[in-house]
Design a protein around this motif. Structure first.
Motif, PDB file in Angstrom:
ATOM      1  N   ILE A 126     -12.293  38.654  46.881  1.00  0.00           N
ATOM      2  CA  ILE A 126     -10.837  38.853  46.888  1.00  0.00           C
ATOM      3  C   ILE A 126     -10.422  39.960  45.927  1.00  0.00           C
ATOM      4  CG2 ILE A 126      -8.598  37.755  46.444  1.00  0.00           C
ATOM      5  CD1 ILE A 126     -10.096  36.804  49.017  1.00  0.00           C
ATOM      6  N   ALA A 127     -10.867  39.876  44.682  1.00  0.00           N
ATOM      7  CA  ALA A 127     -10.442  40.884  43.700  1.00  0.00           C
ATOM      8  C   ALA A 127     -11.396  40.907  42.523  1.00  0.00           C
ATOM      9  CB  ALA A 127      -9.027  40.594  43.196  1.00  0.00           C
ATOM     10  N   VAL A 128     -11.729  42.101  42.078  1.00  0.00           N
ATOM     11  CA  VAL A 128     -12.588  42.270  40.904  1.00  0.00           C
ATOM     12  C   VAL A 128     -11.869  41.783  39.652  1.00  0.00           C
ATOM     13  CG1 VAL A 128     -11.847  44.653  40.499  1.00  0.00           C
ATOM     14  CG2 VAL A 128     -14.112  43.934  39.760  1.00  0.00           C
ATOM     15  N   SER A 129     -10.550  41.730  39.701  1.00  0.00           N
ATOM     16  CA  SER A 129      -9.771  41.350  38.524  1.00  0.00           C
ATOM     17  C   SER A 129      -9.635  39.838  38.360  1.00  0.00           C
ATOM     18  CB  SER A 129      -8.369  41.956  38.626  1.00  0.00           C
ATOM     19  OG  SER A 129      -7.716  41.447  39.769  1.00  0.00           O
ATOM     20  N   LEU A 130     -10.077  39.097  39.348  1.00  0.00           N
ATOM     21  CA  LEU A 130     -10.024  37.634  39.252  1.00  0.00           C
ATOM     22  C   LEU A 130     -11.395  37.093  38.862  1.00  0.00           C
ATOM     23  CD1 LEU A 130      -8.104  36.803  42.562  1.00  0.00           C
ATOM     24  CD2 LEU A 130      -7.174  36.711  40.237  1.00  0.00           C
ATOM     25  N   TYR A 131     -11.401  35.912  38.242  1.00  0.00           N
ATOM     26  CA  TYR A 131     -12.657  35.251  37.965  1.00  0.00           C
ATOM     27  C   TYR A 131     -13.299  34.773  39.273  1.00  0.00           C
ATOM     28  CZ  TYR A 131     -11.257  34.939  33.043  1.00  0.00           C
ATOM     29  OH  TYR A 131     -10.876  35.223  31.768  1.00  0.00           O
ATOM     30  N   ASP A 134     -11.915  31.665  40.646  1.00  0.00           N
ATOM     31  CA  ASP A 134     -10.646  31.756  41.369  1.00  0.00           C
ATOM     32  C   ASP A 134     -10.820  32.249  42.806  1.00  0.00           C
ATOM     33  OD1 ASP A 134      -9.065  30.777  39.320  1.00  0.00           O
ATOM     34  OD2 ASP A 134      -8.912  32.746  38.368  1.00  0.00           O
TER      35      ASP A 134
ATOM     36  N   ARG B 142      -6.695  39.127  49.819  1.00  0.00           N
ATOM     37  CA  ARG B 142      -7.347  40.370  49.366  1.00  0.00           C
ATOM     38  C   ARG B 142      -6.388  41.552  49.448  1.00  0.00           C
ATOM     39  NH1 ARG B 142     -13.378  42.495  49.108  1.00  0.00           N
ATOM     40  NH2 ARG B 142     -12.906  44.623  48.550  1.00  0.00           N
ATOM     41  N   GLU B 149      -3.191  46.258  42.822  1.00  0.00           N
ATOM     42  CA  GLU B 149      -4.052  46.851  41.798  1.00  0.00           C
ATOM     43  C   GLU B 149      -4.802  48.097  42.248  1.00  0.00           C
ATOM     44  OE1 GLU B 149      -6.822  43.889  40.670  1.00  0.00           O
ATOM     45  OE2 GLU B 149      -5.300  42.569  39.815  1.00  0.00           O
ATOM     46  N   ARG B 255      -3.038  34.430  39.419  1.00  0.00           N
ATOM     47  CA  ARG B 255      -3.009  33.153  38.709  1.00  0.00           C
ATOM     48  C   ARG B 255      -3.506  33.303  37.274  1.00  0.00           C
ATOM     49  NH1 ARG B 255      -5.969  29.203  42.604  1.00  0.00           N
ATOM     50  NH2 ARG B 255      -6.932  31.159  43.230  1.00  0.00           N
ATOM     51  N   ARG B 256      -4.688  33.841  37.147  1.00  0.00           N
ATOM     52  CA  ARG B 256      -5.181  34.193  35.818  1.00  0.00           C
ATOM     53  C   ARG B 256      -6.325  35.156  36.034  1.00  0.00           C
ATOM     54  NH1 ARG B 256      -9.714  30.963  33.993  1.00  0.00           N
ATOM     55  NH2 ARG B 256     -10.377  29.569  35.649  1.00  0.00           N
ATOM     56  N   PRO B 258      -9.429  37.980  33.909  1.00  0.00           N
ATOM     57  CA  PRO B 258     -10.110  38.313  32.660  1.00  0.00           C
ATOM     58  C   PRO B 258      -9.276  39.289  31.830  1.00  0.00           C
ATOM     59  CG  PRO B 258     -11.091  39.499  34.495  1.00  0.00           C
ATOM     60  CD  PRO B 258     -10.028  38.618  35.072  1.00  0.00           C
TER      61      PRO B 258
END
Lengths: 258, 258
Positions: A126-131, A134, B142, B149, B255-256, B258
């Protein structure tokens, strides 16, 4: 007048993970050519993650890379893993000199880059910015398809590439001997085994020459010494190849498709 | 003895969509150099999707590409969009001749290739082999992250690249005039506008020079003629840039992370 010293090769990559920087490290290690791994130097010596971040943030006399790895040599800065290898490999002697071989090597390396991007997305669909936590549900679905369809496809491509290089006699991908593309293939086989041990045990049966290539590279004296050294960062769950057992499952059945 | 005729440039790409083949087409069109678009020829003349498929399936005297586009010229076959452009651009005169400019162009093109892969994955985040309808939920998530971003990041990179090329005076990405990288940037700006019109209307405000670059390329006489011709396939929902209105929304809140 003091003689100006020759520039050093400086690799910029995040510390603590192999990542895409590893493909560049392997080329230097196999060639036995010194390089500075800037991200792993102490900050007091101008290294660390901060030095990598500064390269990406501060405009320089060069094209600012969107991300690492980047290789600096004097006034030259090259980013994008495949471009770095294409640029540096003739200087390191890890690719044949003729244009056809270099073009061949670059195409294989770009296809390996596609594979690496897909491996990354198995845990970050989904996204590199999410853990990872998640996007676990999506990761399970994507990884299933990756294991079922994409691993065989990419391994089949690399295996087939051996056939289209008669000079390598099924042992090397470009020319008569080891090139940086063989090193990169070693790395993706090792990485896929780490991330997807169950799936790879099954999938590798169809392409035994790739396992043999992996072993041949690992046994090269300089590479064997590198792998046994502290310079080789172990695979871990900060890197591209991550072992999450829940992603290493039998592929789900496809519902329908084109 | 009859003189052997010069080889033709033959582009192999699926018919019916712009896809990655379009980056290669634009280079030929801007240069005014003839090329055969094999996939769009009738099967009776050796073209069509079957001819593209055969290139991928039948071992030849070259490295079999994993996928199109591929460019054939005599005995040379090059695959991987960025490698094709790197190889052919000097021959077409759409890149400066010096090595530094060519290296710069290739790095930008590889970053555009990363963008293109991410655009593709906005509508296919799980598997290329599944229909969009079978991964709509993941696609919405996505695409939201992509819009929020990644579009700003990639557009910011391209805009910043203008600054690191003083010779181009904010108008061209490599050297003093138009290069294939400008053509590719035109294509991604046009494609993103097609796929994400609402998001782009908002995001483009921060990078007006990219819109100006888009217009400058579109106004080049050969490109203007091409865009008005039947050779230019319209954007559609078989391509990489697809307009699914449900993916062109305001980004969901993270949501949250890193």
């Amino acid at each position: 007048m003091p003689r100006r010293s020759a520039p050093q090769y400086e690799l910029f990559y995040w510390p603590g993970l192999q990542g895409r920087g590893e493909f560049v490290r392997l080329a230097f290690e196999a060639a036995g050519v010194p390089y500075v791994d800037v991200g792993r130097l102490p900050a007091a010596r101008g290294g660390g993650a901060g030095a990598v971040a500064r390269l990406l943030e501060e405009p320089g006399p060069w094209l600012t890379p969107l991300g690492p790895p980047a290789l600096r040599y004097g006034k030259v800065l090259v980013a994008q893993t495949a471009a770095i290898l294409q640029w540096v490999a003739p200087r390191l002697g890890v690719v044949p000199r003729d244009e056809a071989s270099r073009l061949r090597a670059h195409q294989i390396q770009l296809t390996i880059a596609d594979l690496v991007a897909e491996v990354h997305d198995t845990h970050h669909p989904i996204a590199v910015s999410l853990y990872y936590e998640d996007q676990k549900q999506e990761a399970a679905r994507r990884a299933g398809e990756f294991v079922r369809e994409r691993i065989p496809m990419f391994l089949g491509y690399l295996d087939g590439a051996l056939d289209s290089n008669p000079a390598g006699r099924g042992r090397w991908l470009v020319g008569r001997g080891m090139s940086y593309v063989d090193l990169s293939t070693f790395q993706v086989v090792a990485g896929l085994r780490y991330a997807f041990p169950r799936a790879m045990a099954r999938r590798e049966r169809a392409v035994p020459r790739l396992g043999a290539l992996h072993d041949r590279v690992a046994a090269l004296p300089r590479i064997a010494a590198y792998l046994a050294s502290e310079r080789r960062i172990p695979f871990n769950e900060s890197g591209i190849f991550r072992h999450y057992p829940e992603l290493d499952l039998a592929a789900p059945r496809r519902r329908r498709g084109p």
